[in-house]
Design an enzyme around this catalytic site. Structure first.
Site, PDB file in Angstrom:
ATOM      1  N   GLU A  90     -42.917  28.954 -73.771  1.00 20.80           N
ATOM      2  CA  GLU A  90     -42.540  27.891 -74.687  1.00 20.80           C
ATOM      3  C   GLU A  90     -42.527  28.376 -76.122  1.00 20.80           C
ATOM      4  O   GLU A  90     -43.290  29.258 -76.497  1.00 20.80           O
ATOM      5  CB  GLU A  90     -43.579  26.767 -74.636  1.00 20.80           C
ATOM      6  CG  GLU A  90     -43.702  26.131 -73.301  1.00 20.80           C
ATOM      7  CD  GLU A  90     -44.910  25.202 -73.269  1.00 20.80           C
ATOM      8  OE1 GLU A  90     -45.260  24.771 -72.176  1.00 20.80           O
ATOM      9  OE2 GLU A  90     -45.493  24.934 -74.322  1.00 20.80           O
ATOM     10  N   CYS A 108     -43.603  28.177 -83.802  1.00 16.48           N
ATOM     11  CA  CYS A 108     -44.793  28.576 -83.060  1.00 16.48           C
ATOM     12  C   CYS A 108     -44.337  29.469 -81.901  1.00 16.48           C
ATOM     13  O   CYS A 108     -43.560  29.037 -81.049  1.00 16.48           O
ATOM     14  CB  CYS A 108     -45.463  27.299 -82.559  1.00 16.48           C
ATOM     15  SG  CYS A 108     -46.954  27.592 -81.637  1.00 16.48           S
ATOM     16  N   CYS A 115     -52.159  33.095 -69.995  1.00 12.53           N
ATOM     17  CA  CYS A 115     -53.221  33.668 -70.822  1.00 12.53           C
ATOM     18  C   CYS A 115     -54.452  33.902 -69.954  1.00 12.53           C
ATOM     19  O   CYS A 115     -54.786  33.077 -69.098  1.00 12.53           O
ATOM     20  CB  CYS A 115     -53.578  32.730 -71.969  1.00 12.53           C
ATOM     21  SG  CYS A 115     -54.830  33.409 -73.082  1.00 12.53           S
ATOM     22  N   CYS A 119     -59.546  29.288 -71.774  1.00 16.00           N
ATOM     23  CA  CYS A 119     -60.248  28.250 -72.552  1.00 16.00           C
ATOM     24  C   CYS A 119     -60.119  26.914 -71.814  1.00 16.00           C
ATOM     25  O   CYS A 119     -59.046  26.585 -71.303  1.00 16.00           O
ATOM     26  CB  CYS A 119     -59.662  28.144 -73.951  1.00 16.00           C
ATOM     27  SG  CYS A 119     -59.788  29.688 -74.872  1.00 16.00           S
ATOM     28  N   CYS A 122     -57.266  24.205 -72.612  1.00 16.26           N
ATOM     29  CA  CYS A 122     -55.912  24.695 -72.907  1.00 16.26           C
ATOM     30  C   CYS A 122     -55.055  24.742 -71.648  1.00 16.26           C
ATOM     31  O   CYS A 122     -55.448  25.331 -70.637  1.00 16.26           O
ATOM     32  CB  CYS A 122     -56.014  26.077 -73.543  1.00 16.26           C
ATOM     33  SG  CYS A 122     -54.427  26.886 -73.791  1.00 16.26           S
ATOM     34  N   GLY A 168     -50.494  32.346 -74.867  1.00 19.12           N
ATOM     35  CA  GLY A 168     -51.012  33.707 -74.819  1.00 19.12           C
ATOM     36  C   GLY A 168     -51.952  34.065 -75.951  1.00 19.12           C
ATOM     37  O   GLY A 168     -52.037  33.370 -76.954  1.00 19.12           O
ATOM     38  N   GLU A 169     -52.659  35.157 -75.750  1.00 19.20           N
ATOM     39  CA  GLU A 169     -53.587  35.668 -76.763  1.00 19.20           C
ATOM     40  C   GLU A 169     -52.926  36.911 -77.389  1.00 19.20           C
ATOM     41  O   GLU A 169     -52.904  37.976 -76.767  1.00 19.20           O
ATOM     42  CB  GLU A 169     -54.932  36.000 -76.086  1.00 19.20           C
ATOM     43  CG  GLU A 169     -55.913  36.783 -76.924  1.00 19.20           C
ATOM     44  CD  GLU A 169     -56.109  36.238 -78.336  1.00 19.20           C
ATOM     45  OE1 GLU A 169     -56.527  35.079 -78.483  1.00 19.20           O
ATOM     46  OE2 GLU A 169     -55.829  36.980 -79.296  1.00 19.20           O
ATOM     47  N   SER A 200     -52.747  33.905 -84.632  1.00 23.33           N
ATOM     48  CA  SER A 200     -53.941  33.154 -84.244  1.00 23.33           C
ATOM     49  C   SER A 200     -54.606  33.816 -83.047  1.00 23.33           C
ATOM     50  O   SER A 200     -53.941  34.149 -82.062  1.00 23.33           O
ATOM     51  CB  SER A 200     -53.547  31.714 -83.888  1.00 23.33           C
ATOM     52  OG  SER A 200     -54.663  31.030 -83.367  1.00 23.33           O
ATOM     53  N   SER A 222     -59.484  30.919 -83.790  1.00 19.57           N
ATOM     54  CA  SER A 222     -59.829  29.697 -83.069  1.00 19.57           C
ATOM     55  C   SER A 222     -61.338  29.679 -82.848  1.00 19.57           C
ATOM     56  O   SER A 222     -61.863  30.419 -82.032  1.00 19.57           O
ATOM     57  CB  SER A 222     -59.099  29.658 -81.718  1.00 19.57           C
ATOM     58  OG  SER A 222     -57.717  29.499 -81.933  1.00 19.57           O
ATOM     59  N   LEU A 223     -62.005  28.811 -83.584  1.00 16.64           N
ATOM     60  CA  LEU A 223     -63.463  28.782 -83.541  1.00 16.64           C
ATOM     61  C   LEU A 223     -63.943  27.723 -82.543  1.00 16.64           C
ATOM     62  O   LEU A 223     -64.676  28.011 -81.614  1.00 16.64           O
ATOM     63  CB  LEU A 223     -63.970  28.476 -84.962  1.00 16.64           C
ATOM     64  CG  LEU A 223     -65.379  28.901 -85.323  1.00 16.64           C
ATOM     65  CD1 LEU A 223     -65.596  30.381 -85.075  1.00 16.64           C
ATOM     66  CD2 LEU A 223     -65.638  28.572 -86.797  1.00 16.64           C
ATOM     67  N   HIS A 224     -63.549  26.472 -82.790  1.00 18.86           N
ATOM     68  CA  HIS A 224     -63.758  25.345 -81.874  1.00 18.86           C
ATOM     69  C   HIS A 224     -65.211  24.922 -81.628  1.00 18.86           C
ATOM     70  O   HIS A 224     -65.445  23.916 -80.953  1.00 18.86           O
ATOM     71  CB  HIS A 224     -63.074  25.561 -80.517  1.00 18.86           C
ATOM     72  CG  HIS A 224     -61.615  25.905 -80.620  1.00 18.86           C
ATOM     73  ND1 HIS A 224     -60.784  25.421 -81.610  1.00 18.86           N
ATOM     74  CD2 HIS A 224     -60.819  26.695 -79.845  1.00 18.86           C
ATOM     75  CE1 HIS A 224     -59.565  25.890 -81.441  1.00 18.86           C
ATOM     76  NE2 HIS A 224     -59.555  26.670 -80.390  1.00 18.86           N
ATOM     77  N   ASN A 298     -55.140  17.135 -77.924  1.00 16.62           N
ATOM     78  CA  ASN A 298     -54.021  16.452 -77.272  1.00 16.62           C
ATOM     79  C   ASN A 298     -54.301  16.527 -75.771  1.00 16.62           C
ATOM     80  O   ASN A 298     -54.203  17.599 -75.192  1.00 16.62           O
ATOM     81  CB  ASN A 298     -52.751  17.232 -77.658  1.00 16.62           C
ATOM     82  CG  ASN A 298     -51.493  16.487 -77.350  1.00 16.62           C
ATOM     83  OD1 ASN A 298     -51.517  15.366 -76.865  1.00 16.62           O
ATOM     84  ND2 ASN A 298     -50.367  17.118 -77.629  1.00 16.62           N
ATOM     85  N   CYS A 341     -49.867  23.746 -76.958  1.00 16.09           N
ATOM     86  CA  CYS A 341     -49.778  25.005 -76.235  1.00 16.09           C
ATOM     87  C   CYS A 341     -49.767  24.868 -74.707  1.00 16.09           C
ATOM     88  O   CYS A 341     -50.720  24.395 -74.110  1.00 16.09           O
ATOM     89  CB  CYS A 341     -50.995  25.787 -76.715  1.00 16.09           C
ATOM     90  SG  CYS A 341     -51.480  27.206 -75.838  1.00 16.09           S
TER      91      CYS A 341
HETATM   92  N1  SAH Z   1     -54.578  32.364 -78.026  1.00 15.89           N
HETATM   93  C1  SAH Z   1     -54.562  32.141 -79.423  1.00 15.89           C
HETATM   94  C2  SAH Z   1     -53.274  31.546 -79.911  1.00 15.89           C
HETATM   95  C3  SAH Z   1     -52.650  30.490 -79.047  1.00 15.89           C
HETATM   96  S1  SAH Z   1     -53.592  28.987 -78.806  1.00 15.89           S
HETATM   97  C4  SAH Z   1     -55.731  31.262 -79.839  1.00 15.89           C
HETATM   98  O1  SAH Z   1     -56.399  30.709 -78.992  1.00 15.89           O
HETATM   99  O2  SAH Z   1     -55.965  31.186 -81.043  1.00 15.89           O
HETATM  100  C5  SAH Z   1     -53.411  28.262 -80.397  1.00 15.89           C
HETATM  101  C6  SAH Z   1     -54.017  26.926 -80.582  1.00 15.89           C
HETATM  102  O3  SAH Z   1     -53.519  25.959 -79.660  1.00 15.89           O
HETATM  103  C7  SAH Z   1     -55.531  26.896 -80.386  1.00 15.89           C
HETATM  104  O4  SAH Z   1     -56.212  27.111 -81.591  1.00 15.89           O
HETATM  105  C8  SAH Z   1     -55.781  25.505 -79.918  1.00 15.89           C
HETATM  106  O5  SAH Z   1     -56.421  24.811 -80.937  1.00 15.89           O
HETATM  107  C9  SAH Z   1     -54.414  24.891 -79.697  1.00 15.89           C
HETATM  108  N2  SAH Z   1     -54.452  24.074 -78.473  1.00 15.89           N
HETATM  109  C10 SAH Z   1     -54.552  24.487 -77.204  1.00 15.89           C
HETATM  110  N3  SAH Z   1     -54.607  23.429 -76.366  1.00 15.89           N
HETATM  111  C11 SAH Z   1     -54.547  22.318 -77.136  1.00 15.89           C
HETATM  112  C12 SAH Z   1     -54.577  20.910 -76.867  1.00 15.89           C
HETATM  113  N4  SAH Z   1     -54.649  20.462 -75.630  1.00 15.89           N
HETATM  114  N5  SAH Z   1     -54.509  20.056 -77.909  1.00 15.89           N
HETATM  115  C13 SAH Z   1     -54.391  20.521 -79.182  1.00 15.89           C
HETATM  116  N6  SAH Z   1     -54.365  21.823 -79.496  1.00 15.89           N
HETATM  117  C14 SAH Z   1     -54.449  22.716 -78.496  1.00 15.89           C
HETATM  118 FE1  SF4 Z   2     -55.459  31.567 -74.344  1.00 15.23          FE
HETATM  119 FE2  SF4 Z   2     -55.491  30.564 -76.859  1.00 15.23          FE
HETATM  120 FE3  SF4 Z   2     -55.176  28.931 -74.706  1.00 15.23          FE
HETATM  121 FE4  SF4 Z   2     -57.530  30.101 -75.173  1.00 15.23          FE
HETATM  122  S1  SF4 Z   2     -56.483  28.598 -76.496  1.00 15.23           S
HETATM  123  S2  SF4 Z   2     -56.500  29.971 -73.163  1.00 15.23           S
HETATM  124  S3  SF4 Z   2     -56.911  32.071 -75.972  1.00 15.23           S
HETATM  125  S4  SF4 Z   2     -53.777  30.528 -75.367  1.00 15.23           S
END
Ligand code: SAH
Ligand code: SF4
Length: 351
Positions: A90, A108, A115, A119, A122, A168-169, A200, A222-224, A298, A341
């Site tokens: 995507e 984006c 990936c 996480c 995600c 992806g990462e 990111s 991405s700290l979270h 989301n 994502c």
């Molecule tokens: N893998 C890298 C880059 C891709 S993910 C990383 O993790 O930083 C990028 C961003 O997508 C993450 O920071 C996360 O905040 C966001 N993301 C993933 N799933 C999401 C969701 N369900 N709702 C909102 N943001 C989301």
């Molecule tokens: Fe991969 Fe980023 Fe999604 Fe984590 S948030 S699973 S690192 S794409």
């Protein structure tokens, strides 16, 4: 048969020279590929007929195929792309407010199919890892988007910014991502300076060091979560690099003038959105030259989380401001089309 989109400019130079072409040829072809968005060789009018025949016989230009486009009421446009081997990724175009009546866009980008980081919040993470994307596939997303936007003036692009925040990462596909960044930086090609690109990452030690040394993009992390314990629950694999070590690496990270690291913090209802989390987060990042993006979760089907309440989001933001942290709630764009994502791909599977 080589895909020309997979060659860097020095590689293209070598490839053409090995086939008896003059040195200047590579720049001509490169400009056709990346600035004039050529999809075949016939149109390359300043390239000799003999060279065009050579290219047609020994090379190809493969753009990702658009399998589906969804446009949100706010303009956010999401593309589901099919790569040559059928793999789906995507990319999303996000409108920024228009000054002078011209809308500008941020794209984006995905860097991997799936990936491996898994996480827990995600959609991409839940699919697992399929494969890395090649440079041509990563940059091909930009060609598709520019064609869609009719963005054909290299001197005044309306696609202004790129963020590697799709599937992806990126730092686990370091070789191809670095090649893509170097190619982006070329002013005879796509011409994106490092100040217009953000990578990111969930925090990958080796890749972080290399990206920092290259200076080819801004960094978002991405700290979270504000503690190792909570982070390990939310993003177990990323948390294998312990939070104190990640922060120490970020303190030493080489920044450009006026550059700050962007932290991303996804607010999950009742999990990491409480006042004590805001307080711990402020303590954690205040020693760093950083800013904070708060992202409202989301909901993805099957994930064990819910969106935070509006009141919690506001209180969280305020608690950070009070502690002098620049925190901005990223307006959730395109939530009506599942623009987070991995969500479109996940949905397509379910269809
Ligand atoms: N893998 C890298 C880059 C891709 S993910 C990383 O993790 O930083 C990028 C961003 O997508 C993450 O920071 C996360 O905040 C966001 N993301 C993933 N799933 C999401 C969701 N369900 N709702 C909102 N943001 C989301
Ligand atoms: Fe991969 Fe980023 Fe999604 Fe984590 S948030 S699973 S690192 S794409």
């Amino acid at each position: 048969m080589v895909d020309l989109l997979d060659l860097t400019l020095p590689e293209l130079e070598q490839w053409l020279q090995e086939r008896g072409e003059p040195r200047f040829r590579a720049v001509q072809v490169w400009q056709w590929l990346w600035q004039r968005m050529a999809r075949d060789f016939d149109c390359m009018s300043n390239v000799s007929k003999a060279c065009r025949a050579l290219l047609a016989a020994e090379a190809r230009i493969t753009w990702p195929e658009v399998a589906r486009v969804q446009e949100s009421t706010d303009g956010t446009t999401k593309f589901l792309l099919r790569l040559e081997d059928g793999a789906m990724v995507e990319t999303v175009l996000i409108p920024s407010d228009s000054r002078d009546g011209v809308r500008r866009w941020t794209q984006c980008l995905s860097s991997q199919v799936g990936c491996a980081m898994g996480c827990t919040f995600c959609a991409t993470g839940s699919m697992g890892f399929e494969r890395n994307m090649r440079m041509g596939e990563i940059l091909g997303q930009i060609l598709v988007a520019r064609a869609h936007l009719g963005d054909d003036r290299p001197d005044w692009p309306i696609l202004r910014n790129l963020v590697f925040m799709g599937m992806g990462e990126p730092l686990l596909n370091l070789t191809e991502v670095m090649r893509a960044l170097r190619s982006l930086n070329d002013d005879r090609g796509l011409n994106f300076s490092p100040r217009r690109i953000t990578v990111s990452t969930s925090g990958i030690q080796k890749g972080l060091k290399e990206l920092g040394e290259s200076g080819l993009a801004y960094l978002a992390v991405s700290l979270h979560a504000p503690s190792q314990e909570l982070r390990a629950k939310i993003m177990p694999r990323a948390a294998r690099w312990p939070l104190p070590d990640l922060l120490a690496a970020l303190k030493a990270y080489p920044l450009k003038t006026r550059e700050r690291i962007t932290f991303e913090y996804l607010l999950l209802g009742g999990v990491n959105d409480q006042p004590e989390h805001a307080e711990a987060l402020a303590r954690l990042i205040s020693p760093l030259k950083a800013k904070l993006n708060l992202i409202v979760y989301n909901p993805t089907p099957g994930a064990p989380y819910s969106a935070p309440s509006e009141a919690a989001v506001l209180a969280f933001e305020q608690a950070l401001w009070q502690r002098h942290i620049t925190a901005i709630v990223r307006k959730s764009k395109g939530s009506d089309i599942d623009a987070a994502c991995g969500q479109l791909k996940a949905q397509n599977r379910a269809d």
